[in-house]
Design a protein around this motif. Structure first.
Motif, PDB file in Angstrom:
ATOM      1  N   GLY A  31       0.833  -1.194   0.000  1.00  0.00           N
ATOM      2  CA  GLY A  31       0.000   0.000   0.000  1.00  0.00           C
ATOM      3  C   GLY A  31       0.865   1.241   0.000  1.00  0.00           C
ATOM      4  O   GLY A  31       0.480   2.300   0.510  1.00  0.00           O
ATOM      5  N   ASP A  99      -1.409   9.564  -8.577  1.00  0.00           N
ATOM      6  CA  ASP A  99      -0.850   8.468  -7.788  1.00  0.00           C
ATOM      7  C   ASP A  99       0.649   8.407  -8.013  1.00  0.00           C
ATOM      8  O   ASP A  99       1.113   8.447  -9.167  1.00  0.00           O
ATOM      9  CB  ASP A  99      -1.456   7.123  -8.197  1.00  0.00           C
ATOM     10  N   ASN A 163      -2.043   8.689   1.952  1.00  0.00           N
ATOM     11  CA  ASN A 163      -1.508   7.433   1.435  1.00  0.00           C
ATOM     12  C   ASN A 163      -2.611   6.408   1.203  1.00  0.00           C
ATOM     13  O   ASN A 163      -3.756   6.595   1.627  1.00  0.00           O
ATOM     14  CB  ASN A 163      -0.469   6.876   2.409  1.00  0.00           C
ATOM     15  N   ARG A 164      -2.253   5.320   0.544  1.00  0.00           N
ATOM     16  CA  ARG A 164      -3.225   4.277   0.209  1.00  0.00           C
ATOM     17  C   ARG A 164      -3.270   3.147   1.240  1.00  0.00           C
ATOM     18  O   ARG A 164      -3.987   2.173   1.046  1.00  0.00           O
ATOM     19  CB  ARG A 164      -2.910   3.684  -1.162  1.00  0.00           C
ATOM     20  N   ARG A 166      -5.013   2.167   3.755  1.00  0.00           N
ATOM     21  CA  ARG A 166      -6.260   2.629   4.367  1.00  0.00           C
ATOM     22  C   ARG A 166      -7.203   1.487   4.751  1.00  0.00           C
ATOM     23  O   ARG A 166      -8.423   1.626   4.677  1.00  0.00           O
ATOM     24  CB  ARG A 166      -6.962   3.588   3.402  1.00  0.00           C
TER      25      ARG A 166
END
Length: 327
Positions: A31, A99, A163-164, A166
């Motif tokens: 991630g 991204d 950020n991803r 999550r």
């Protein structure tokens, strides 16, 4: 109108359906991705420079070896919008997604002939996809529900980096989706029991004429949060960043969420408790009016127009924060 959109992928434009990252990319493995999502008002990107500034703060903190400068990133965003001009109707707004991934992990470098490095991916799509499903909620207001899932504190994973990673947001949304109320949105507490944020949004309450919002310790410091605070003060309201607990929210006179996606969304219930008279409060309405003046359009009316254009299925099918049978 051409509906074949193009995606900026490391300096080149590729068809949207062909824009892919490797299965060995750090983004998939960990991630490990920083991102920004922006929108336009009147087809002008709102505070793009500040979004890019936050993006690069995350790039620096995560030590992503990105050679592209912020100025080059901004230019690439505008280039992407221009490359997709034929794919947008005259009344469309642009939703931009940036991204940045670290790229494939070094142990897989041989798969790429030793050529690995960051990926920069910029896509743009009609903003109405995002906002049309949410349009009815401006009328009803949303119901903030506190799940058992807590926000991750800054000493474990810095929430100020967009950020991803999550999964905690997803777990909160899944839990709240069990509530038999289509307007229910997750409102997370931090590990100390103080209100932190929504899953991709910031939270405010109004008490005795004062606008209160969680201090920016364990939250993403949203751009809409920032400008909502500035606008509220500009129209003469007192605003304080402070620790808030569930009791404060439940006994508030008014409440609302802010986010790039929807700008400002009234909240009329917290954990099943109705706030005020159950409708959008007068101070929330004043802040909405200030937003409309700032951006030069009525963002709620625009959402209604998009829903009318897309049809009722836009609402019945999905929203960003609920998980239903059709999701």
């Amino acid at each position: 109108m051409n509906d074949q959109r193009l995606v900026y992928f490391n300096g080149e434009f590729v068809p949207e359906r062909e824009a892919k990252v490797s299965i060995f990319d750090s983004a998939l493995m960990f991630g490990d991705m920083v991102f920004e999502m922006t929108r336009s008002f009147g087809r002008v990107q709102f505070r793009l420079e500040e979004h890019v500034e936050r993006l690069y703060a995350g790039v620096r903190m995560l030590k992503v070896p990105l050679a592209m400068t912020p100025q080059e990133m901004i230019a690439a965003v505008h280039e992407t919008i221009e490359a997709n001009a034929s794919a947008f109707a005259p009344n469309d707004e642009h939703r931009v997604m940036i991204d940045v991934t670290r790229g494939p992990l070094s142990m897989y470098a041989r798969v790429f002939d030793g050529k690995t490095g960051p990926n920069v991916i910029i896509s743009v799509f009609p903003f109405k996809w995002t906002i049309a499903p949410l349009a009815p909620l401006y009328e009803t207001g949303v119901h903030a529900v506190i799940p058992s899932q807590r926000a991750i504190p800054a000493d474990l994973l810095e929430p100020k980096i967009k950020n991803r990673s999550r999964m905690h947001y997803l777990m909160a949304n899944l839990e709240v989706s069990l509530v038999a109320d289509k307007t229910a949105w997750a409102l997370l507490l931090d590990p100390d029991g103080f209100i932190a944020e929504g899953t991709g949004s910031n939270f405010f309450i109004v008490k005795d004429g004062c606008v209160l919002t969680p201090e920016p310790r364990n939250i993403l410091r949203g751009t809409r949060r920032k400008y909502t605070i500035e606008l509220a003060r500009r129209i003469g309201l007192e605003v304080r960043e402070t620790n808030l607990n569930a009791y404060d929210a439940i006994t508030a006179d008014e409440a609302f969420f802010t986010s790039t996606a929807f700008t400002l969304m009234p909240c009329v219930k917290v954990n099943g408790n109705v706030l005020g008279d159950g409708a959008t409060g007068p101070i929330t309405q004043k802040i909405i009016a200030a937003w409309n003046e700032l951006i030069g359009l009525d963002f709620i009316a625009q959402a209604r127009d998009y829903l009318a254009e897309m049809g009722s299925d836009a609402y019945e099918g999905t929203t960003m924060y609920r998980f239903g049978k059709k999701d």
